[in-house]
Design a protein around this motif. Structure first.
Motif, PDB file in Angstrom:
ATOM      1  N   ILE A 120      -1.669  11.095 -14.167  1.00  0.00           N
ATOM      2  CA  ILE A 120      -0.622  11.185 -15.186  1.00  0.00           C
ATOM      3  C   ILE A 120      -1.301  11.261 -16.545  1.00  0.00           C
ATOM      4  CG2 ILE A 120       1.324  10.019 -16.285  1.00  0.00           C
ATOM      5  CD1 ILE A 120       1.974   8.788 -13.588  1.00  0.00           C
ATOM      6  N   GLY A 121      -0.873  12.212 -17.346  1.00  0.00           N
ATOM      7  CA  GLY A 121      -1.409  12.348 -18.697  1.00  0.00           C
ATOM      8  C   GLY A 121      -0.281  12.359 -19.712  1.00  0.00           C
ATOM      9  N   ALA A 122      -0.575  11.918 -20.925  1.00  0.00           N
ATOM     10  CA  ALA A 122       0.431  11.901 -21.986  1.00  0.00           C
ATOM     11  C   ALA A 122      -0.212  12.306 -23.292  1.00  0.00           C
ATOM     12  CB  ALA A 122       1.057  10.515 -22.103  1.00  0.00           C
ATOM     13  N   LYS A 123       0.529  13.068 -24.085  1.00  0.00           N
ATOM     14  CA  LYS A 123       0.082  13.389 -25.448  1.00  0.00           C
ATOM     15  C   LYS A 123       1.284  13.286 -26.375  1.00  0.00           C
ATOM     16  CE  LYS A 123       0.443  18.387 -24.974  1.00  0.00           C
ATOM     17  NZ  LYS A 123      -0.193  19.661 -25.162  1.00  0.00           N
ATOM     18  N   PHE A 124       0.988  12.946 -27.614  1.00  0.00           N
ATOM     19  CA  PHE A 124       2.020  12.688 -28.620  1.00  0.00           C
ATOM     20  C   PHE A 124       1.780  13.637 -29.777  1.00  0.00           C
ATOM     21  CE2 PHE A 124       4.089  10.011 -31.887  1.00  0.00           C
ATOM     22  CZ  PHE A 124       5.285   9.755 -31.241  1.00  0.00           C
ATOM     23  N   VAL A 125       2.693  14.586 -29.986  1.00  0.00           N
ATOM     24  CA  VAL A 125       2.523  15.601 -31.033  1.00  0.00           C
ATOM     25  C   VAL A 125       3.812  15.709 -31.845  1.00  0.00           C
ATOM     26  CG1 VAL A 125       2.024  18.028 -31.499  1.00  0.00           C
ATOM     27  CG2 VAL A 125       0.945  16.904 -29.544  1.00  0.00           C
ATOM     28  N   ASP A 126       3.713  15.505 -33.154  1.00  0.00           N
ATOM     29  CA  ASP A 126       4.840  15.691 -34.081  1.00  0.00           C
ATOM     30  C   ASP A 126       6.110  14.960 -33.652  1.00  0.00           C
ATOM     31  OD1 ASP A 126       3.273  17.308 -35.709  1.00  0.00           O
ATOM     32  OD2 ASP A 126       3.849  19.135 -34.648  1.00  0.00           O
ATOM     33  N   GLY A 127       5.978  13.714 -33.227  1.00  0.00           N
ATOM     34  CA  GLY A 127       7.137  12.920 -32.855  1.00  0.00           C
ATOM     35  C   GLY A 127       7.701  13.229 -31.479  1.00  0.00           C
ATOM     36  N   VAL A 128       6.966  14.012 -30.681  1.00  0.00           N
ATOM     37  CA  VAL A 128       7.420  14.338 -29.331  1.00  0.00           C
ATOM     38  C   VAL A 128       6.348  13.884 -28.346  1.00  0.00           C
ATOM     39  CG1 VAL A 128       8.133  16.170 -27.759  1.00  0.00           C
ATOM     40  CG2 VAL A 128       8.758  16.302 -30.176  1.00  0.00           C
ATOM     41  N   LEU A 129       6.767  13.098 -27.363  1.00  0.00           N
ATOM     42  CA  LEU A 129       5.856  12.623 -26.316  1.00  0.00           C
ATOM     43  C   LEU A 129       5.961  13.561 -25.121  1.00  0.00           C
ATOM     44  CD1 LEU A 129       3.970  10.352 -25.195  1.00  0.00           C
ATOM     45  CD2 LEU A 129       6.060   9.328 -24.261  1.00  0.00           C
ATOM     46  N   HIS A 130       4.821  14.053 -24.665  1.00  0.00           N
ATOM     47  CA  HIS A 130       4.753  14.934 -23.497  1.00  0.00           C
ATOM     48  C   HIS A 130       4.008  14.191 -22.391  1.00  0.00           C
ATOM     49  CE1 HIS A 130       5.927  18.439 -25.938  1.00  0.00           C
ATOM     50  NE2 HIS A 130       5.186  17.881 -26.867  1.00  0.00           N
ATOM     51  N   VAL A 131       4.685  13.910 -21.292  1.00  0.00           N
ATOM     52  CA  VAL A 131       4.075  13.244 -20.143  1.00  0.00           C
ATOM     53  C   VAL A 131       4.035  14.255 -19.001  1.00  0.00           C
ATOM     54  CG1 VAL A 131       4.221  11.328 -18.512  1.00  0.00           C
ATOM     55  CG2 VAL A 131       4.987  11.012 -20.871  1.00  0.00           C
ATOM     56  N   GLN A 132       2.860  14.404 -18.403  1.00  0.00           N
ATOM     57  CA  GLN A 132       2.708  15.313 -17.271  1.00  0.00           C
ATOM     58  C   GLN A 132       2.243  14.519 -16.060  1.00  0.00           C
ATOM     59  OE1 GLN A 132       0.476  18.834 -18.072  1.00  0.00           O
ATOM     60  NE2 GLN A 132       0.911  19.704 -16.070  1.00  0.00           N
ATOM     61  N   ILE A 133       2.968  14.672 -14.962  1.00  0.00           N
ATOM     62  CA  ILE A 133       2.690  13.952 -13.726  1.00  0.00           C
ATOM     63  C   ILE A 133       2.314  14.991 -12.675  1.00  0.00           C
ATOM     64  CG2 ILE A 133       3.617  12.356 -12.010  1.00  0.00           C
ATOM     65  CD1 ILE A 133       5.890  11.973 -14.366  1.00  0.00           C
ATOM     66  N   GLN A 134       1.067  14.995 -12.278  1.00  0.00           N
ATOM     67  CA  GLN A 134       0.607  15.977 -11.296  1.00  0.00           C
ATOM     68  C   GLN A 134       1.173  15.642  -9.916  1.00  0.00           C
ATOM     69  OE1 GLN A 134      -1.201  18.760 -11.959  1.00  0.00           O
ATOM     70  NE2 GLN A 134      -1.052  18.178 -14.113  1.00  0.00           N
ATOM     71  N   LYS A 135       1.436  16.677  -9.144  1.00  0.00           N
ATOM     72  CA  LYS A 135       1.864  16.484  -7.762  1.00  0.00           C
ATOM     73  C   LYS A 135       0.637  16.258  -6.887  1.00  0.00           C
ATOM     74  CE  LYS A 135       6.042  19.251  -8.079  1.00  0.00           C
ATOM     75  NZ  LYS A 135       6.776  20.423  -7.568  1.00  0.00           N
ATOM     76  N   SER A 136       0.822  15.534  -5.805  1.00  0.00           N
ATOM     77  CA  SER A 136      -0.263  15.282  -4.854  1.00  0.00           C
ATOM     78  C   SER A 136      -0.669  16.596  -4.195  1.00  0.00           C
ATOM     79  CB  SER A 136       0.190  14.311  -3.765  1.00  0.00           C
ATOM     80  OG  SER A 136       0.573  13.093  -4.324  1.00  0.00           O
ATOM     81  N   GLU A 137      -1.957  16.720  -3.939  1.00  0.00           N
ATOM     82  CA  GLU A 137      -2.455  17.931  -3.293  1.00  0.00           C
ATOM     83  C   GLU A 137      -1.867  18.091  -1.894  1.00  0.00           C
ATOM     84  OE1 GLU A 137      -4.251  20.473  -4.507  1.00  0.00           O
ATOM     85  OE2 GLU A 137      -4.152  19.472  -6.442  1.00  0.00           O
ATOM     86  N   HIS A 138      -1.743  16.988  -1.165  1.00  0.00           N
ATOM     87  CA  HIS A 138      -1.226  17.096   0.206  1.00  0.00           C
ATOM     88  C   HIS A 138       0.261  17.431   0.243  1.00  0.00           C
ATOM     89  CE1 HIS A 138      -0.194  12.873  -0.597  1.00  0.00           C
ATOM     90  NE2 HIS A 138       0.745  13.030   0.313  1.00  0.00           N
ATOM     91  N   ALA A 139       0.972  17.257  -0.880  1.00  0.00           N
ATOM     92  CA  ALA A 139       2.400  17.549  -0.915  1.00  0.00           C
ATOM     93  C   ALA A 139       2.685  19.009  -1.255  1.00  0.00           C
ATOM     94  CB  ALA A 139       3.086  16.654  -1.931  1.00  0.00           C
ATOM     95  N   LYS A 140       1.697  19.716  -1.794  1.00  0.00           N
ATOM     96  CA  LYS A 140       1.898  21.118  -2.161  1.00  0.00           C
ATOM     97  C   LYS A 140       1.937  21.968  -0.893  1.00  0.00           C
ATOM     98  CE  LYS A 140      -0.333  20.714  -6.617  1.00  0.00           C
ATOM     99  NZ  LYS A 140      -1.463  21.113  -7.438  1.00  0.00           N
ATOM    100  N   PRO A 141       2.825  22.952  -0.873  1.00  0.00           N
ATOM    101  CA  PRO A 141       2.896  23.814   0.305  1.00  0.00           C
ATOM    102  C   PRO A 141       1.622  24.638   0.463  1.00  0.00           C
ATOM    103  CG  PRO A 141       4.385  24.595  -1.407  1.00  0.00           C
ATOM    104  CD  PRO A 141       3.786  23.310  -1.890  1.00  0.00           C
ATOM    105  N   LYS A 142       1.192  24.777   1.699  1.00  0.00           N
ATOM    106  CA  LYS A 142       0.001  25.561   1.992  1.00  0.00           C
ATOM    107  C   LYS A 142       0.376  26.617   3.009  1.00  0.00           C
ATOM    108  CE  LYS A 142      -3.186  21.836   1.114  1.00  0.00           C
ATOM    109  NZ  LYS A 142      -3.028  20.476   1.457  1.00  0.00           N
ATOM    110  N   GLN A 143      -0.183  27.772   2.830  1.00  0.00           N
ATOM    111  CA  GLN A 143       0.050  28.848   3.779  1.00  0.00           C
ATOM    112  C   GLN A 143      -1.068  28.838   4.802  1.00  0.00           C
ATOM    113  OE1 GLN A 143       1.264  32.493   2.168  1.00  0.00           O
ATOM    114  NE2 GLN A 143       0.990  33.642   4.065  1.00  0.00           N
TER     115      GLN A 143
END
Length: 149
Positions: A120-143
């Motif tokens: 999980i990463g977060a950055k704060f720019v100009d009064g806006v908080l951006h939080v990014q939560i990566q999905k687990s590799e095993h949860a991503k669909p694989k062909q």
């Protein structure tokens, strides 16, 4: 005795009902209009979105220093918390209306089962908080290539 008829407005009744509920849960049993700005409850607005790789939470936190914002994750719940302080530097100023929210806030979000709490990463720019939560590799669909013999 003659009664005046008035048009029924369901939205007004709903607003009155909401105000009665809010007053019932107010510990001091008084309107929020009578409270000091520091004690009013408020909650920042957020957008929650998702793409193939991650979830994103964007929160509006105007006039809040980065140092007053916390992002924590515990037991599958992400919490954004902080405080917007009311400062009236000019003591000669009379306030007739204070509508912006001040005080402490906390927003909680249950993480989806495919979210990776360690990424999980977060950055704060100009009064806006951006939080990014990566999905687990095993949860991503694989062909998987299927061989036909």
């Amino acid at each position: 005795m003659k009664q005046a008829l008035s048009a029924w407005n369901p939205l007004r009744e709903l607003e009155d009902f909401q105000n009665r509920i809010l007053r019932a849960f107010n510990p001091n049993n008084r309107d929020t209009a009578g409270q000091s700005p520091a004690s009013t409850q408020w909650s920042p607005l957020v957008d929650v979105s998702e793409d193939e790789d991650s979830y994103k939470i964007t929160a509006e936190l105007p006039q809040i220093p980065k140092e007053d914002v916390k992002v924590t994750v515990e037991n599958g719940t992400l919490v954004i918390s902080g405080e917007r302080r009311f400062s009236h530097e000019d003591k000669s100023m009379k306030y007739h209306r204070i509508e912006r929210g001040y005080g402490s806030f906390a927003r909680s979000f249950n993480l989806p089962t495919d979210a990776d709490p360690s990424r999980i990463g977060a950055k704060f720019v100009d009064g806006v908080l951006h939080v990014q939560i990566q999905k687990s590799e095993h949860a991503k669909p694989k062909q998987i290539d299927v061989r036909v013999d």
